[in-house]
Design a protein around this motif. Structure first.
Motif, PDB file in Angstrom:
ATOM      1  N   GLU A 122       5.003 -29.893  58.791  1.00 27.13           N
ATOM      2  CA  GLU A 122       5.504 -31.270  58.905  1.00 27.13           C
ATOM      3  C   GLU A 122       4.627 -32.271  58.152  1.00 27.13           C
ATOM      4  N   GLN A 123       3.393 -31.873  57.855  1.00 24.57           N
ATOM      5  CA  GLN A 123       2.492 -32.710  57.056  1.00 24.57           C
ATOM      6  C   GLN A 123       2.528 -32.304  55.585  1.00 24.57           C
ATOM      7  N   ASP A 124       3.601 -31.596  55.209  1.00 25.94           N
ATOM      8  CA  ASP A 124       3.877 -31.196  53.819  1.00 25.94           C
ATOM      9  C   ASP A 124       2.847 -30.211  53.265  1.00 25.94           C
ATOM     10  N   ARG A 125       2.231 -29.450  54.139  1.00 24.67           N
ATOM     11  CA  ARG A 125       1.306 -28.403  53.687  1.00 24.67           C
ATOM     12  C   ARG A 125       2.044 -27.082  53.554  1.00 24.67           C
ATOM     13  N   ASP A 126       1.707 -26.323  52.522  1.00 26.12           N
ATOM     14  CA  ASP A 126       2.235 -24.964  52.382  1.00 26.12           C
ATOM     15  C   ASP A 126       1.410 -24.025  53.251  1.00 26.12           C
ATOM     16  N   VAL A 127       2.102 -23.252  54.060  1.00 23.43           N
ATOM     17  CA  VAL A 127       1.433 -22.326  54.972  1.00 23.43           C
ATOM     18  C   VAL A 127       1.722 -20.900  54.517  1.00 23.43           C
ATOM     19  N   VAL A 128       0.674 -20.134  54.230  1.00 20.74           N
ATOM     20  CA  VAL A 128       0.798 -18.737  53.827  1.00 20.74           C
ATOM     21  C   VAL A 128       0.362 -17.863  54.999  1.00 20.74           C
ATOM     22  N   VAL A 129       1.311 -17.136  55.558  1.00 24.46           N
ATOM     23  CA  VAL A 129       1.003 -16.189  56.634  1.00 24.46           C
ATOM     24  C   VAL A 129       0.804 -14.835  55.996  1.00 24.46           C
TER      25      VAL A 129
ATOM     26  N   ILE B 145      -2.114 -16.918  47.913  1.00 24.95           N
ATOM     27  CA  ILE B 145      -3.274 -17.033  48.799  1.00 24.95           C
ATOM     28  C   ILE B 145      -4.298 -17.994  48.207  1.00 24.95           C
ATOM     29  N   GLY B 146      -4.532 -17.870  46.895  1.00 28.19           N
ATOM     30  CA  GLY B 146      -5.535 -18.709  46.240  1.00 28.19           C
ATOM     31  C   GLY B 146      -5.169 -20.177  46.169  1.00 28.19           C
ATOM     32  N   ASN B 147      -3.881 -20.499  46.309  1.00 27.31           N
ATOM     33  CA  ASN B 147      -3.446 -21.892  46.181  1.00 27.31           C
ATOM     34  C   ASN B 147      -2.877 -22.467  47.476  1.00 27.31           C
ATOM     35  N   ALA B 148      -3.052 -21.763  48.580  1.00 27.77           N
ATOM     36  CA  ALA B 148      -2.467 -22.197  49.845  1.00 27.77           C
ATOM     37  C   ALA B 148      -3.205 -23.393  50.429  1.00 27.77           C
ATOM     38  N   ASP B 149      -2.447 -24.236  51.129  1.00 30.92           N
ATOM     39  CA  ASP B 149      -3.083 -25.298  51.917  1.00 30.92           C
ATOM     40  C   ASP B 149      -3.603 -24.747  53.243  1.00 30.92           C
ATOM     41  N   VAL B 150      -2.823 -23.808  53.798  1.00 30.81           N
ATOM     42  CA  VAL B 150      -3.175 -23.210  55.086  1.00 30.81           C
ATOM     43  C   VAL B 150      -2.977 -21.696  54.980  1.00 30.81           C
ATOM     44  N   ILE B 151      -3.963 -20.932  55.458  1.00 25.70           N
ATOM     45  CA  ILE B 151      -3.843 -19.476  55.561  1.00 25.70           C
ATOM     46  C   ILE B 151      -3.790 -19.126  57.039  1.00 25.70           C
ATOM     47  N   ALA B 152      -2.720 -18.425  57.447  1.00 20.59           N
ATOM     48  CA  ALA B 152      -2.588 -17.999  58.841  1.00 20.59           C
ATOM     49  C   ALA B 152      -2.544 -16.481  58.904  1.00 20.59           C
ATOM     50  N   TYR B 153      -3.060 -15.946  59.998  1.00 20.40           N
ATOM     51  CA  TYR B 153      -3.092 -14.487  60.146  1.00 20.40           C
ATOM     52  C   TYR B 153      -3.209 -14.148  61.621  1.00 20.40           C
ATOM     53  N   HIS B 154      -2.653 -13.009  61.974  1.00 18.41           N
ATOM     54  CA  HIS B 154      -2.730 -12.531  63.355  1.00 18.41           C
ATOM     55  C   HIS B 154      -4.008 -11.726  63.549  1.00 18.41           C
ATOM     56  N   ALA B 155      -4.465 -11.697  64.782  1.00 16.75           N
ATOM     57  CA  ALA B 155      -5.657 -10.929  65.143  1.00 16.75           C
ATOM     58  C   ALA B 155      -5.437 -10.333  66.523  1.00 16.75           C
TER      59      ALA B 155
ATOM     60  N   MET C  89      11.975 -35.831  55.135  1.00 15.98           N
ATOM     61  CA  MET C  89      12.107 -34.377  55.255  1.00 15.98           C
ATOM     62  C   MET C  89      10.845 -33.701  54.739  1.00 15.98           C
ATOM     63  N   SER C  90      10.369 -32.705  55.455  1.00 20.28           N
ATOM     64  CA  SER C  90       9.126 -32.022  55.084  1.00 20.28           C
ATOM     65  C   SER C  90       9.298 -31.245  53.787  1.00 20.28           C
ATOM     66  N   THR C  91       8.260 -31.279  52.952  1.00 20.69           N
ATOM     67  CA  THR C  91       8.239 -30.451  51.741  1.00 20.69           C
ATOM     68  C   THR C  91       7.346 -29.234  51.909  1.00 20.69           C
ATOM     69  N   GLY C  92       6.768 -29.083  53.086  1.00 23.66           N
ATOM     70  CA  GLY C  92       5.934 -27.916  53.340  1.00 23.66           C
ATOM     71  C   GLY C  92       6.758 -26.646  53.300  1.00 23.66           C
ATOM     72  N   ARG C  93       6.177 -25.593  52.773  1.00 25.65           N
ATOM     73  CA  ARG C  93       6.887 -24.319  52.621  1.00 25.65           C
ATOM     74  C   ARG C  93       6.133 -23.219  53.366  1.00 25.65           C
ATOM     75  N   LEU C  94       6.877 -22.418  54.091  1.00 28.29           N
ATOM     76  CA  LEU C  94       6.295 -21.274  54.806  1.00 28.29           C
ATOM     77  C   LEU C  94       6.442 -20.035  53.948  1.00 28.29           C
ATOM     78  N   TRP C  95       5.339 -19.303  53.784  1.00 30.78           N
ATOM     79  CA  TRP C  95       5.348 -18.058  53.009  1.00 30.78           C
ATOM     80  C   TRP C  95       4.933 -16.904  53.914  1.00 30.78           C
ATOM     81  N   GLY C  96       5.693 -15.840  53.888  1.00 31.39           N
ATOM     82  CA  GLY C  96       5.276 -14.588  54.510  1.00 31.39           C
ATOM     83  C   GLY C  96       4.828 -13.654  53.414  1.00 31.39           C
ATOM     84  N   VAL C  97       3.561 -13.326  53.382  1.00 37.89           N
ATOM     85  CA  VAL C  97       2.982 -12.607  52.243  1.00 37.89           C
ATOM     86  C   VAL C  97       2.460 -11.247  52.686  1.00 37.89           C
ATOM     87  N   GLY C  98       3.008 -10.190  52.106  1.00 39.00           N
ATOM     88  CA  GLY C  98       2.552  -8.839  52.401  1.00 39.00           C
ATOM     89  C   GLY C  98       1.325  -8.475  51.596  1.00 39.00           C
TER      90      GLY C  98
END
Length: 507
Positions: free
Chosen positions: A98-105, A27-37, A1-10
């Motif tokens: 799925e690769q257990d990375r935390d993703v901060v959107v 944001i400073g500790n994220a594995d992945v930073i995602a953002y819309h453009a 089971m994945s341990t990756g966590r999705l964060w929605g950050v305002g």
């Protein structure tokens, strides 16, 4: 089971100083930073706000929209194109999770307030642990930038998208104390027209890019519509009615002062018909186009288009006589008033309530004009064919103003007299058993095969018609959106399913 966590950050509305401590830490500790453009190579607003917090070497996922406005070629249209876009976003972010990375959107404003993160949340939260960090909303930033109090005491605040049709936007603006309008850009001209029709343009404030270095604030009346970006907001602050009674009554006093030189006005009781605008009579339309005030049960007031100079007074469903008194008092001060009612105002509607209120000698000099409307029984009959072609009785099953014993007595008499009976207010949550009781009463004096019509939402998109018999009528399927017609012994059904009652009666 994945341990990756999705964060929605305002991130707040734009000033990096409004980013919360929790958001900055994630944001400073994220594995992945995602953002819309935006489409067309525009820089991501969210990334620009958080730029100084994004660590070097972090994985970045730019989620660039395929279009914002303009031409596009997709078999599913605009929404089909966006659905494909979000499906691709889901695939890309899920691969990291799925690769257990935390993703901060990261998202400007608040992630769940008109934000793109909502669509990722809908797709990914059922599969992955998800948390949301709230942000200062754009509307809060705009209100603070003005700055002016938005709501006081029991004021109602309504947040509206500028993409609503002008008549609907104007109606909603007129029905609230304070408002915030989002999603401007190309909609601004229509938004300003809605503000004018609602009578609030003079207190509407335009805020562009709130809290940023390029922030602009000006009266909405003065804005050039060709310069308005999507990231702008209209704020309509509530009126200050604190202080004493004189301050609290500012609007009513202004109205009365404006009409002080007039003679006594008229109360027009207007039947709106069962629903469609095409069934509104020319007389009713002319009255609604010129009165100063419209009063009624909120869903009926909602059907009256808002325009400049019209004041709306919506209320609940059980204060008919109070509405009548309010209308008479306004008319006595010189105002022209419309009291609106569904169907025909004289058939279980507001006309009788206004005349009841007018028994007070204080209103003896106020004229009452009743404008007829298409009754629900007539609309249902037309849909079915001509079941009301002979003698008929109109009855309401509501026992709020008369006891059930009276209803039962009259219903039995109508059945014994072999009348066609049109039943209004047939069955509600508070009295779920009375229609079945009425059916049993009628079965005692009418044949089981008597034709029965159940017409629902006549004239509306959900319109339906059921033709059955008295013994087969399933009363559990009937509610307050229905009108029930119980035929006479002579009522018949054509081979094509139309129902009619002959005008002639044989002994």
């Amino acid at each position: 089971m994945s341990t990756g966590r999705l964060w929605g950050v305002g991130l707040g509305p734009g000033d990096p100083g409004l980013i919360t401590v929790k958001a900055a830490g994630l944001i400073g500790n994220a594995d992945v930073i995602a953002y819309h453009a935006g489409a067309g190579g525009k820089q991501s607003i969210a990334r620009a706000i958080a730029a100084d917090l994004i660590p070097a070497g972090v994985i970045e996922e730019e989620l660039r929209y395929p279009v914002t406005t303009g031409n596009y070629d997709h078999p599913g249209g605009y929404h089909g194109l966006l659905n494909d876009f979000y499906a691709e976003c889901e695939r890309r972010l899920a691969a990291h999770l799925e690769q257990d990375r935390d993703v901060v959107v990261i998202a400007e404003g608040d992630p769940l307030f008109y934000g793109s993160f909502m669509y990722l949340y809908d797709r990914l939260s059922p599969r992955f642990a998800t948390e949301v960090v709230p942000g200062v909303t754009a509307m809060a930033g705009a209100t603070a930038a003005i700055p002016e109090p938005l709501c006081r005491h029991e004021d109602v605040l309504t947040v509206l998208p500028g993409t609503l049709p002008v008549p609907e936007l104007a109606r909603r603006l007129a029905d609230t104390d304070a408002a915030v309008i989002m999603k401007l850009g190309r909609t601004f001209s229509g938004v300003r027209e809605a503000l004018r029709q609602a009578g609030v343009l003079d207190r509407a404030v335009y805020v562009e890019r709130a809290t940023r270095d390029s922030q602009q604030i000006m009266p909405a009346r003065e804005v050039d519509p060709t310069t308005v970006p999507y990231m702008s907001i209209i704020v309509v602050p509530g009126l200050d009615r604190r202080a004493d009674a004189a301050g609290r009554a500012t609007r009513d006093e202004t109205q009365i002062a404006a009409t002080a030189e007039k003679q006594t006005g008229t109360v027009h009781v207007v039947g709106l018909g069962p629903g469609p605008d095409k069934w509104l009579s020319p007389e009713a339309g002319e009255i609604l186009a010129r009165v100063d005030d419209v009063i009624g049960y909120a869903p009926y007031v909602d059907r009256v288009p808002q325009r400049e100079g019209l004041t709306r007074h919506a209320s609940g469903n059980t204060v008919e006589v109070d509405r009548g008194r309010h209308a008479l008092q306004l008319a006595k001060s010189g105002r022209e008033v419309a009291v609106v009612s569904g169907g025909d105002a004289g058939v279980f509607g507001m006309a009788a309530a206004v005349f009841e209120a007018a028994e007070d000698p204080a209103y003896a000099d106020v004229d009452i004009n009743v404008a007829p409307g298409i009754s629900a029984a007539l609309a249902a009959s037309a849909l079915a064919g001509a079941p009301l072609g002979a003698d008929l009785v109109l009855m309401s099953m509501s026992d709020r103003l008369k006891p059930w014993q009276v209803i039962e007595k009259r219903l039995r008499a109508a059945g014994e007299g072999d009348f066609v009976v049109a039943i209004y207010n047939p069955r509600s949550r508070s009295r779920p058993d009375q229609l079945e009781q009425a059916r049993q009463v009628l079965l005692e004096v009418k044949a089981p095969g008597t034709i029965v019509i159940v017409a629902r939402d006549v004239g509306r998109a959900e319109e339906s018609l059921q033709v059955t018999t008295l013994d087969e009528l399933d009363t559990e399927t009937v509610d307050m959106k229905c009108l029930v017609i119980v035929g006479a012994s002579s009522t018949r059904v054509t081979p094509s399913g139309r129902v009619w009652t002959p005008r002639f009666v044989s002994d």
